[in-house]
Scaffold this motif. Sequence first.
Motif, short mmCIF file in Angstrom:
data_model
loop_
_atom_site.label_atom_id
_atom_site.label_comp_id
_atom_site.label_asym_id
_atom_site.label_seq_id
_atom_site.Cartn_x
_atom_site.Cartn_y
_atom_site.Cartn_z
N SER A 326 0.81 -1.22 0.00
CA SER A 326 0.00 0.00 0.00
C SER A 326 0.84 1.26 0.00
O SER A 326 0.30 2.36 -0.06
CB SER A 326 -0.92 0.01 1.22
OG SER A 326 -0.16 -0.03 2.41
N VAL A 327 2.17 1.12 0.05
CA VAL A 327 3.06 2.28 0.04
C VAL A 327 3.93 2.32 -1.20
O VAL A 327 4.59 3.33 -1.46
CB VAL A 327 3.95 2.31 1.30
CG1 VAL A 327 3.12 2.49 2.54
CG2 VAL A 327 4.78 1.05 1.40
N GLY A 328 3.99 1.24 -1.98
CA GLY A 328 4.81 1.25 -3.17
C GLY A 328 5.02 -0.14 -3.74
O GLY A 328 4.45 -1.12 -3.26
N LEU A 329 5.86 -0.19 -4.77
CA LEU A 329 6.25 -1.43 -5.41
C LEU A 329 7.71 -1.69 -5.14
O LEU A 329 8.54 -0.76 -5.17
CB LEU A 329 6.01 -1.35 -6.93
CG LEU A 329 4.59 -1.08 -7.39
CD1 LEU A 329 4.56 -0.95 -8.90
CD2 LEU A 329 3.65 -2.18 -6.94
N PHE A 330 8.07 -2.95 -4.89
CA PHE A 330 9.44 -3.31 -4.54
C PHE A 330 9.88 -4.52 -5.34
O PHE A 330 9.08 -5.43 -5.60
CB PHE A 330 9.55 -3.62 -3.03
CG PHE A 330 9.02 -2.53 -2.14
CD1 PHE A 330 9.80 -1.44 -1.80
CD2 PHE A 330 7.72 -2.59 -1.66
CE1 PHE A 330 9.31 -0.44 -0.99
CE2 PHE A 330 7.21 -1.59 -0.85
CZ PHE A 330 8.00 -0.51 -0.51
N VAL A 331 11.15 -4.52 -5.71
CA VAL A 331 11.78 -5.69 -6.32
C VAL A 331 12.63 -6.34 -5.25
O VAL A 331 13.60 -5.75 -4.75
CB VAL A 331 12.64 -5.29 -7.53
CG1 VAL A 331 13.31 -6.51 -8.13
CG2 VAL A 331 11.79 -4.60 -8.59
N PHE A 332 12.26 -7.56 -4.88
CA PHE A 332 12.90 -8.26 -3.77
C PHE A 332 13.66 -9.47 -4.30
O PHE A 332 13.11 -10.26 -5.08
CB PHE A 332 11.85 -8.69 -2.75
CG PHE A 332 12.42 -9.34 -1.52
CD1 PHE A 332 13.01 -8.58 -0.53
CD2 PHE A 332 12.35 -10.71 -1.35
CE1 PHE A 332 13.53 -9.17 0.60
CE2 PHE A 332 12.87 -11.32 -0.23
CZ PHE A 332 13.47 -10.54 0.75
N ASN A 333 14.91 -9.60 -3.90
CA ASN A 333 15.78 -10.69 -4.34
C ASN A 333 15.63 -11.87 -3.38
O ASN A 333 15.85 -11.72 -2.16
CB ASN A 333 17.23 -10.24 -4.40
CG ASN A 333 18.09 -11.14 -5.24
OD1 ASN A 333 18.03 -12.36 -5.11
ND2 ASN A 333 18.91 -10.57 -6.11
N LEU A 334 15.28 -13.03 -3.90
CA LEU A 334 15.08 -14.20 -3.05
C LEU A 334 16.38 -14.86 -2.63
O LEU A 334 16.38 -15.68 -1.71
CB LEU A 334 14.21 -15.23 -3.79
CG LEU A 334 12.75 -14.83 -4.04
CD1 LEU A 334 12.05 -15.89 -4.85
CD2 LEU A 334 12.03 -14.58 -2.72
N ALA A 335 17.48 -14.55 -3.30
CA ALA A 335 18.76 -15.18 -2.94
C ALA A 335 19.42 -14.47 -1.77
O ALA A 335 19.80 -15.11 -0.79
CB ALA A 335 19.70 -15.20 -4.15
N ASN A 336 19.56 -13.16 -1.86
CA ASN A 336 20.23 -12.43 -0.77
C ASN A 336 19.26 -11.75 0.18
O ASN A 336 19.67 -11.07 1.12
CB ASN A 336 21.19 -11.38 -1.34
CG ASN A 336 20.51 -10.40 -2.26
OD1 ASN A 336 19.29 -10.27 -2.27
ND2 ASN A 336 21.30 -9.70 -3.05
N LEU A 337 17.95 -11.91 -0.08
CA LEU A 337 16.90 -11.36 0.79
C LEU A 337 17.06 -9.85 0.96
O LEU A 337 16.94 -9.30 2.06
CB LEU A 337 16.93 -12.05 2.17
CG LEU A 337 16.84 -13.57 2.17
CD1 LEU A 337 16.83 -14.10 3.59
CD2 LEU A 337 15.61 -14.05 1.42
N GLU A 338 17.32 -9.17 -0.15
CA GLU A 338 17.49 -7.72 -0.14
C GLU A 338 16.56 -7.08 -1.15
O GLU A 338 16.15 -7.70 -2.14
CB GLU A 338 18.94 -7.33 -0.48
CG GLU A 338 19.97 -7.81 0.54
CD GLU A 338 19.89 -7.07 1.85
OE1 GLU A 338 19.27 -5.99 1.88
OE2 GLU A 338 20.43 -7.57 2.85
N VAL A 339 16.21 -5.82 -0.89
CA VAL A 339 15.41 -5.02 -1.82
C VAL A 339 16.35 -4.47 -2.89
O VAL A 339 17.33 -3.80 -2.59
CB VAL A 339 14.69 -3.88 -1.09
CG1 VAL A 339 14.00 -2.96 -2.08
CG2 VAL A 339 13.67 -4.45 -0.10
N GLU A 340 16.05 -4.77 -4.15
CA GLU A 340 16.87 -4.31 -5.26
C GLU A 340 16.41 -2.97 -5.81
O GLU A 340 17.22 -2.21 -6.35
CB GLU A 340 16.87 -5.36 -6.39
CG GLU A 340 17.39 -6.72 -5.99
CD GLU A 340 18.89 -6.73 -5.73
OE1 GLU A 340 19.55 -5.69 -5.97
OE2 GLU A 340 19.40 -7.76 -5.26
N ALA A 341 15.12 -2.67 -5.71
CA ALA A 341 14.60 -1.41 -6.23
C ALA A 341 13.28 -1.13 -5.53
O ALA A 341 12.60 -2.05 -5.04
CB ALA A 341 14.41 -1.46 -7.74
N ALA A 342 12.90 0.15 -5.49
CA ALA A 342 11.66 0.56 -4.83
C ALA A 342 11.04 1.72 -5.57
O ALA A 342 11.74 2.63 -6.05
CB ALA A 342 11.94 0.96 -3.38
#
Length: 818
Positions: A326-342
């Motif tokens: 509800s605050v935005g769109l995120f690209v989440f990496n399943l390997a390193n468990l990090e947000v790649e873009a927001a």
Amino acid sequence: MENPQDIFSSNGGCLSDIVIEKYLVESKESVSHVQLACSMQDCAFPLDGTELCIWNTKDPSRQLLILRGHHQPITAMAFGNKVNPLLICSASLDYVIMWNLDECREKVLQGLVPRGTVMGSLLGKVLCLQLSLDDRVVAVCAGNKIFMLDIETQAVRAELQGHLGPVTAVEFCPWRAGTLISASEDRGFKVWDHCTGSLIYSSSVLSAYPLLSLFIDAESRQLVTGCADGQLWIFSLMDGHHYRRVARVDLRKKTETFSTRRVKSGLCSQPEESQLPSTSALGKGEQVEVTFPVLRLAPCDLSLIPNSACGCLSSENTRCVWIGSSVGLFVFNLANLEVEAALYYKGYVCGCTFRLLLLGGVANDVETASLQVLCLLASLFGGKIAVLEINPAALVTAQQCPSMGQSLSVPASSCVLPTSPLYLGIAKEKSTKAASEQRCAARNVMKDQRLVFHSKVRSSGYASAPHVTMFSPKTNIKSEGKGSSRSRSSCAREAYPVECAVPTKPGPQVAATPTCTRVCCIQYSGDGQWLACGLANHLSLVFDASLTGTPAVFSGHDGAVNAVCWSQDRRWLLSAARDGTLRVWSARGAELALLLGKDMFSKPIQSAQFYYIDAFILLSSGPEFQLLRYHIDTCKDEIKRYKQKSKSKLICRLSTTGAVDMTSLSAVNDFYSHIVLAAGRNRTVEVFDLNAGCSAAVIVEAHSRPVHQICQNKGSSFTTQQPQAYNLFLTTAVGDGMRLWDLRTLRCERHFEGHPTRGYPCGIAFSPCGRFAACGAEDRHAYVYEMGSSTFSHRLAGHTDTVTGVAFNPSAPQVQSC
């Protein structure tokens, strides 16, 4: 039509190149809680409540396809997986209708009213629909039940009951025919066999908030579920793993870490208060926490993006997932468990009515030609619906931190500079070799000597009595094979079996001391014959690799021994303790060869080791690490027998950025390397290049807590790896698992957190082949991970207390834990 700049805020890159608004429509009824749908060619959304609207993405100029058949507001819709025929299913309180879009378009062209097939009626409020991969079955989630409807016969195949709350999401398993996974507001998920209608697995209560979304990654065989409080729960679906938990991720904290890294790297300025989704001002002195509900999950494969456009990501680390919140769109990496873009929504004020679009549902479509993603959004309080086209390559490239480590390499790739601190060691080594060669040559040269005549000449022995042979050695004894096994093994060095599996059978166990004493650190010698242990009772012990016999005892410290290190030639053993002293011992006689006292260091030594193939001693004390040149002389003077002849000299000292205390230090000693890795209490990992004599790069926010150990992939003299593999290193922190990093990109490539380390620092280790990583845990087990998987492959039992250290034998497939 609104501009994307009025909807999104990316805080990096040109937004017009990232987001393009393709279509905007306003409905009389709110669709914020409706399951929207998007396929390769069409987008579907309800218009004015009861009408199903189909918008073609290939030909936007084509007239909208309006499908009428529901008398109650539509609550859910889903496309089929086949292109021919393309099916879409819609549901409301009265009917569940299946539509064939090709037939519907033909009827519209003929001037007829398109009709669908009623699959069921009066099933209840449907929150979720999902068609099977072969488009033969549709799962209808009505209340706390799941109805499996046959598309061909319109019959109910099975009725799945077991959830205690409304079912919010459902997915079919791609590689297991007949397997269905569902999530519910009862805060758990269930695995079903929808062919027989039986329950396979039921999870425990995961969170205090309901589960809202599901996603199954077929490549890693993992299940991702999202909660209303922004938590992501990841489980393994591999055979034999019994749906074990891989990780739990707080999306809110991950986005804050992502923003902090970008700000500290200088890629973006400090985010404005309106762009931060953390808090919102309601009044003077009042603040409210903004949650990150995970409303929708969708696949995001960055491997389809050209490397030139997204070179910051490695080819093995491109499996991501879109997270719609509800605050935005995120690209989440399943390997390193990090947000790649927001992508954040702008102008969000919690609890107030607004004109901007917030997420109601999200779906994507990655086309091979255009590599674009379609996102379908709906406003939370109004009736606006928008179709946005997002360029993931431009988004990820614009928001990734610049890679500073491409020129860095653990194996030395250039000659030592004359200005380098390492040049002094090489110059002295060369001068020492030259001097020894000159002395050897001088001894071999024949010099002219004066002829001297003595008055007495020693007899040649012919006149003396013959010598009597008292003992004659037996030279005809045949070897019976009872020689030392170590001498035989040292002569015939066998290669390390690279393709072997991890040893899982428990080997011999031995108590380090009769009393209960903590083992602080362990390390194998380079030949794998000896195992050194540092104890909390001020002692260091050296065991045979088979843990048999009496260990050698090295005593002299007045504090817990927190570091032990073997020299590359295995002649010396280094130990550092909490008493602030560093000692170098003779490995053969357990005698002290070099002592560096407390007066040399301002703070206790945290880490110490040999460096540059035994040319230096590298140690960390406080906010700096020191490079020492040393000389060991074990000869004893009978008069000054207590005076130490060994000496050391400080070559250089370097401090961390910000002058924070170091918590760990690591460098390679088995081959020439200019790289030194240091971890600080500010949760950073700093890379030093000793060839240049300065800091080369800083990894900010490496963990959520300070790193207590860095472990590099040093390989072994019994096996070989690719040169690029030596650029990998592991870090670990209390409560934040273990992370795998690549020095070339300075990025976390994989995150391992399947082992419990909530309050005690546990050690980690790399296998000699580079395929496995081991770590200790608080549940009295040692865990072994494969580099290509985020979940552990083996769980080694046998201990009665917390496993504080692990070590791999460099010559044989053995792992030692303490």
